[in-house]
Write an enzyme that holds these catalytic residues in place. Sequence first.
Site, short mmCIF file in Angstrom:
data_model
loop_
_atom_site.label_atom_id
_atom_site.label_comp_id
_atom_site.label_asym_id
_atom_site.label_seq_id
_atom_site.Cartn_x
_atom_site.Cartn_y
_atom_site.Cartn_z
CG ASP A 113 42.44 47.37 36.45
OD1 ASP A 113 42.29 48.28 37.29
OD2 ASP A 113 41.54 46.99 35.68
CB VAL A 114 44.16 49.76 41.42
CG1 VAL A 114 45.58 50.28 41.36
CG2 VAL A 114 43.18 50.72 40.75
CE LYS A 138 38.44 60.50 42.72
NZ LYS A 138 39.69 59.80 43.06
CE1 TYR A 155 37.36 61.75 39.33
CE2 TYR A 155 36.35 63.72 40.23
CZ TYR A 155 37.45 62.93 40.04
OH TYR A 155 38.67 63.33 40.56
#
Length: 250
Positions: free
Chosen positions: A59-60, A150, A146
Amino acid sequence: MTDFTNRTILVTGAASGIGLATAQHLAANDAKRLILVDRDADALAAIDLPCAVDRLAGDVADEGFWASAGDALANLDAAVVNAGVAGAGPIATLDFVEWRRILSVNLDGAFLTIRAAMRAMGPRGGAIVAVASAAGIKAEPGIAAYAASKAGLIQLVRVAAKEGARAGIRVNAIAPAGVETPVWDAVPMFADRAAEIGRDAAFAELAAMATPLGRYAKAEEIATQIGFLLSDAAALMTGTVLVSDGGYTL
Protein backbone atom coordinates in the site's frame (compact mmCIF):
# COMPACT_ATOMS: atom_id res chain seq x y z
CA MET A 1 14.31 11.21 -27.38
CA THR A 2 12.58 8.79 -25.02
CA ASP A 3 15.46 6.38 -24.58
CA PHE A 4 15.63 5.02 -21.02
CA THR A 5 18.75 2.89 -21.45
CA ASN A 6 20.47 2.13 -18.13
CA ARG A 7 17.71 3.80 -16.11
CA THR A 8 15.95 2.38 -13.08
CA ILE A 9 12.37 3.60 -12.80
CA LEU A 10 9.70 3.21 -10.13
CA VAL A 11 6.04 2.90 -11.19
CA THR A 12 3.24 2.74 -8.62
CA GLY A 13 -0.21 1.42 -9.39
CA ALA A 14 1.59 -0.67 -11.99
CA ALA A 15 -0.74 -3.65 -12.25
CA SER A 16 -3.39 -2.07 -14.48
CA GLY A 17 -4.48 0.99 -16.42
CA ILE A 18 -2.06 3.88 -16.85
CA GLY A 19 0.54 2.27 -14.57
CA LEU A 20 0.72 -0.94 -16.57
CA ALA A 21 0.74 0.93 -19.88
CA THR A 22 3.57 3.13 -18.59
CA ALA A 23 5.62 0.14 -17.45
CA GLN A 24 5.19 -1.43 -20.88
CA HIS A 25 6.18 1.83 -22.61
CA LEU A 26 9.31 2.26 -20.48
CA ALA A 27 10.36 -1.35 -21.01
CA ALA A 28 9.85 -1.00 -24.77
CA ASN A 29 12.13 2.05 -24.69
CA ASP A 30 15.02 0.16 -23.09
CA ALA A 31 14.60 0.85 -19.37
CA LYS A 32 17.23 -1.17 -17.50
CA ARG A 33 15.11 -2.00 -14.44
CA LEU A 34 11.55 -1.29 -13.38
CA ILE A 35 10.35 -1.30 -9.78
CA LEU A 36 6.63 -2.03 -9.96
CA VAL A 37 4.38 -1.35 -6.97
CA ASP A 38 0.74 -2.36 -6.52
CA ARG A 39 -1.56 -3.80 -3.87
CA ASP A 40 -2.50 -6.63 -6.23
CA ALA A 41 0.34 -9.13 -5.84
CA ASP A 42 -1.18 -11.61 -8.31
CA ALA A 43 -1.54 -9.00 -11.05
CA LEU A 44 2.03 -7.84 -10.45
CA ALA A 45 3.29 -11.41 -10.78
CA ALA A 46 1.54 -11.77 -14.14
CA ILE A 47 3.33 -8.80 -15.74
CA ASP A 48 5.86 -9.92 -18.35
CA LEU A 49 8.33 -7.27 -19.53
CA PRO A 50 11.60 -7.39 -21.52
CA CYS A 51 13.73 -5.87 -18.75
CA ALA A 52 14.68 -6.52 -15.15
CA VAL A 53 11.66 -6.14 -12.87
CA ASP A 54 11.32 -5.85 -9.11
CA ARG A 55 7.75 -6.40 -7.90
CA LEU A 56 6.72 -4.87 -4.57
CA ALA A 57 3.22 -5.64 -3.35
CA GLY A 58 1.99 -3.10 -0.84
CA ASP A 59 0.00 0.00 0.00
CA VAL A 60 1.59 3.27 -1.11
CA ALA A 61 -0.12 5.03 1.82
CA ASP A 62 1.70 2.82 4.33
CA GLU A 63 4.85 4.53 5.58
CA GLY A 64 6.18 1.18 6.75
CA PHE A 65 5.97 -0.19 3.21
CA TRP A 66 8.30 2.54 1.95
CA ALA A 67 10.69 2.02 4.84
CA SER A 68 11.00 -1.65 3.87
CA ALA A 69 11.42 -0.78 0.17
CA GLY A 70 14.55 1.28 0.67
CA ASP A 71 17.05 -1.22 -0.74
CA ALA A 72 14.92 -1.82 -3.85
CA LEU A 73 15.06 1.91 -4.64
CA ALA A 74 18.85 2.01 -4.84
CA ASN A 75 20.17 3.82 -7.93
CA LEU A 76 16.70 5.17 -8.76
CA ASP A 77 16.64 7.46 -11.80
CA ALA A 78 12.94 8.21 -12.22
CA ALA A 79 9.53 7.60 -10.69
CA VAL A 80 5.92 7.56 -11.86
CA VAL A 81 3.52 8.36 -9.02
CA ASN A 82 0.41 6.74 -10.40
CA ALA A 83 -1.36 4.71 -7.70
CA GLY A 84 -4.82 6.06 -7.05
CA VAL A 85 -8.43 5.27 -6.31
CA ALA A 86 -11.70 6.83 -7.42
CA GLY A 87 -14.94 7.56 -5.65
CA ALA A 88 -17.94 9.82 -5.81
CA GLY A 89 -20.57 11.39 -3.62
CA PRO A 90 -21.91 14.85 -2.75
CA ILE A 91 -20.27 16.62 0.17
CA ALA A 92 -23.43 16.72 2.26
CA THR A 93 -23.79 12.95 2.28
CA LEU A 94 -20.18 11.83 1.85
CA ASP A 95 -19.01 9.57 4.67
CA PHE A 96 -15.78 10.72 6.30
CA VAL A 97 -14.36 7.20 6.04
CA GLU A 98 -14.76 7.40 2.25
CA TRP A 99 -13.18 10.86 2.19
CA ARG A 100 -10.18 9.52 4.09
CA ARG A 101 -9.92 6.40 1.91
CA ILE A 102 -9.53 8.51 -1.22
CA LEU A 103 -7.24 11.15 0.30
CA SER A 104 -5.09 8.45 1.90
CA VAL A 105 -4.17 6.76 -1.36
CA ASN A 106 -4.25 9.71 -3.75
CA LEU A 107 -2.50 12.31 -1.62
CA ASP A 108 -0.84 10.65 1.38
CA GLY A 109 0.37 7.85 -0.87
CA ALA A 110 1.67 10.33 -3.44
CA PHE A 111 3.54 12.25 -0.75
CA LEU A 112 5.18 9.09 0.59
CA THR A 113 6.11 7.98 -2.94
CA ILE A 114 7.61 11.32 -3.89
CA ARG A 115 9.49 11.51 -0.60
CA ALA A 116 10.91 8.03 -1.06
CA ALA A 117 11.90 8.78 -4.66
CA MET A 118 13.60 12.08 -3.79
CA ARG A 119 15.52 10.43 -0.96
CA ALA A 120 16.64 7.61 -3.23
CA MET A 121 17.72 9.97 -6.02
CA GLY A 122 19.60 12.29 -3.69
CA PRO A 123 22.15 14.62 -5.31
CA ARG A 124 22.35 12.45 -8.45
CA GLY A 125 19.11 14.00 -9.71
CA GLY A 126 16.27 12.36 -11.56
CA ALA A 127 12.75 12.83 -12.83
CA ILE A 128 9.35 12.29 -11.22
CA VAL A 129 5.94 12.39 -12.88
CA ALA A 130 2.76 12.31 -10.81
CA VAL A 131 -0.55 11.34 -12.38
CA ALA A 132 -2.99 14.03 -11.30
CA SER A 133 -6.32 14.69 -13.02
CA ALA A 134 -8.32 17.36 -14.77
CA ALA A 135 -10.64 16.94 -11.78
CA GLY A 136 -8.01 18.77 -9.76
CA ILE A 137 -8.41 21.79 -12.05
CA LYS A 138 -12.09 21.89 -13.02
CA ALA A 139 -14.82 21.65 -10.39
CA GLU A 140 -17.66 19.21 -10.87
CA PRO A 141 -20.37 18.20 -8.39
CA GLY A 142 -20.11 14.85 -6.66
CA ILE A 143 -16.34 14.33 -6.73
CA ALA A 144 -15.15 16.42 -3.77
CA ALA A 145 -12.75 13.87 -2.30
CA TYR A 146 -11.21 12.83 -5.60
CA ALA A 147 -10.95 16.41 -6.86
CA ALA A 148 -9.41 17.66 -3.61
CA SER A 149 -6.87 14.84 -3.65
CA LYS A 150 -5.78 15.67 -7.19
CA ALA A 151 -5.71 19.43 -6.61
CA GLY A 152 -3.54 18.79 -3.57
CA LEU A 153 -1.29 16.55 -5.64
CA ILE A 154 -0.78 19.28 -8.23
CA GLN A 155 0.39 21.72 -5.56
CA LEU A 156 2.54 19.02 -3.95
CA VAL A 157 4.26 18.55 -7.32
CA ARG A 158 4.98 22.28 -7.59
CA VAL A 159 6.53 22.42 -4.14
CA ALA A 160 8.54 19.25 -4.79
CA ALA A 161 9.81 20.77 -8.04
CA LYS A 162 11.16 23.80 -6.20
CA GLU A 163 12.69 21.71 -3.45
CA GLY A 164 14.24 19.21 -5.84
CA ALA A 165 15.64 21.66 -8.36
CA ARG A 166 19.03 22.17 -6.71
CA ALA A 167 19.60 18.43 -6.70
CA GLY A 168 18.60 18.21 -10.36
CA ILE A 169 15.34 16.41 -9.57
CA ARG A 170 12.57 17.40 -11.96
CA VAL A 171 8.99 16.93 -10.77
CA ASN A 172 6.03 17.29 -13.10
CA ALA A 173 2.40 16.20 -13.25
CA ILE A 174 0.09 15.03 -15.97
CA ALA A 175 -3.61 15.82 -15.67
CA PRO A 176 -5.76 13.60 -17.88
CA ALA A 177 -9.52 13.85 -18.06
CA GLY A 178 -11.32 10.65 -18.97
CA VAL A 179 -9.05 7.67 -19.59
CA GLU A 180 -10.38 4.22 -20.39
CA THR A 181 -9.06 2.39 -17.33
CA PRO A 182 -10.48 0.05 -14.66
CA VAL A 183 -10.62 2.92 -12.12
CA TRP A 184 -13.99 3.85 -13.64
CA ASP A 185 -15.48 0.60 -12.43
CA ALA A 186 -15.47 2.03 -8.90
CA VAL A 187 -17.70 4.94 -9.98
CA PRO A 188 -21.34 3.84 -9.48
CA MET A 189 -22.71 6.00 -12.28
CA PHE A 190 -20.32 4.47 -14.80
CA ALA A 191 -20.65 0.94 -13.47
CA ASP A 192 -24.44 1.10 -13.73
CA ARG A 193 -24.37 2.47 -17.27
CA ALA A 194 -21.72 -0.05 -18.37
CA ALA A 195 -23.91 -2.86 -17.09
CA GLU A 196 -26.75 -1.54 -19.27
CA ILE A 197 -24.96 -0.82 -22.56
CA GLY A 198 -21.40 -2.22 -22.21
CA ARG A 199 -18.13 -0.55 -21.19
CA ASP A 200 -17.12 0.68 -24.64
CA ALA A 201 -20.50 2.27 -25.25
CA ALA A 202 -20.50 3.81 -21.76
CA PHE A 203 -17.09 5.38 -22.36
CA ALA A 204 -18.21 6.72 -25.73
CA GLU A 205 -21.38 8.17 -24.22
CA LEU A 206 -19.50 9.95 -21.42
CA ALA A 207 -16.86 11.31 -23.77
CA ALA A 208 -19.45 12.66 -26.19
CA MET A 209 -21.07 14.61 -23.36
CA ALA A 210 -17.96 15.93 -21.63
CA THR A 211 -15.06 16.17 -24.07
CA PRO A 212 -14.86 18.55 -27.05
CA LEU A 213 -12.69 16.09 -28.98
CA GLY A 214 -15.39 13.48 -28.42
CA ARG A 215 -13.37 10.65 -26.92
CA TYR A 216 -11.47 9.59 -23.86
CA ALA A 217 -7.76 8.78 -23.89
CA LYS A 218 -6.32 5.30 -24.05
CA ALA A 219 -3.94 4.40 -21.25
CA GLU A 220 -1.18 3.95 -23.83
CA GLU A 221 -1.52 7.58 -24.94
CA ILE A 222 -1.06 8.87 -21.41
CA ALA A 223 1.88 6.49 -20.94
CA THR A 224 3.62 8.01 -23.95
CA GLN A 225 3.17 11.50 -22.52
CA ILE A 226 4.51 10.36 -19.15
CA GLY A 227 7.51 8.95 -20.99
CA PHE A 228 8.12 12.34 -22.58
CA LEU A 229 8.03 14.12 -19.21
CA LEU A 230 10.51 11.60 -17.78
CA SER A 231 12.83 11.84 -20.75
CA ASP A 232 15.71 14.15 -21.62
CA ALA A 233 13.42 15.79 -24.18
CA ALA A 234 11.73 17.49 -21.20
CA ALA A 235 14.99 18.41 -19.47
CA LEU A 236 13.91 22.01 -18.78
CA MET A 237 10.41 21.13 -17.60
CA THR A 238 9.75 21.07 -13.87
CA GLY A 239 6.72 22.09 -11.82
CA THR A 240 4.63 21.71 -14.97
CA VAL A 241 1.13 20.29 -15.20
CA LEU A 242 0.59 18.75 -18.63
CA VAL A 243 -3.16 18.86 -19.22
CA SER A 244 -4.15 16.02 -21.57
CA ASP A 245 -7.93 16.18 -21.53
CA GLY A 246 -9.37 16.43 -25.04
CA GLY A 247 -10.52 19.96 -24.22
CA TYR A 248 -12.52 19.00 -21.11
CA THR A 249 -11.20 21.90 -19.00
CA LEU A 250 -11.90 24.58 -21.64
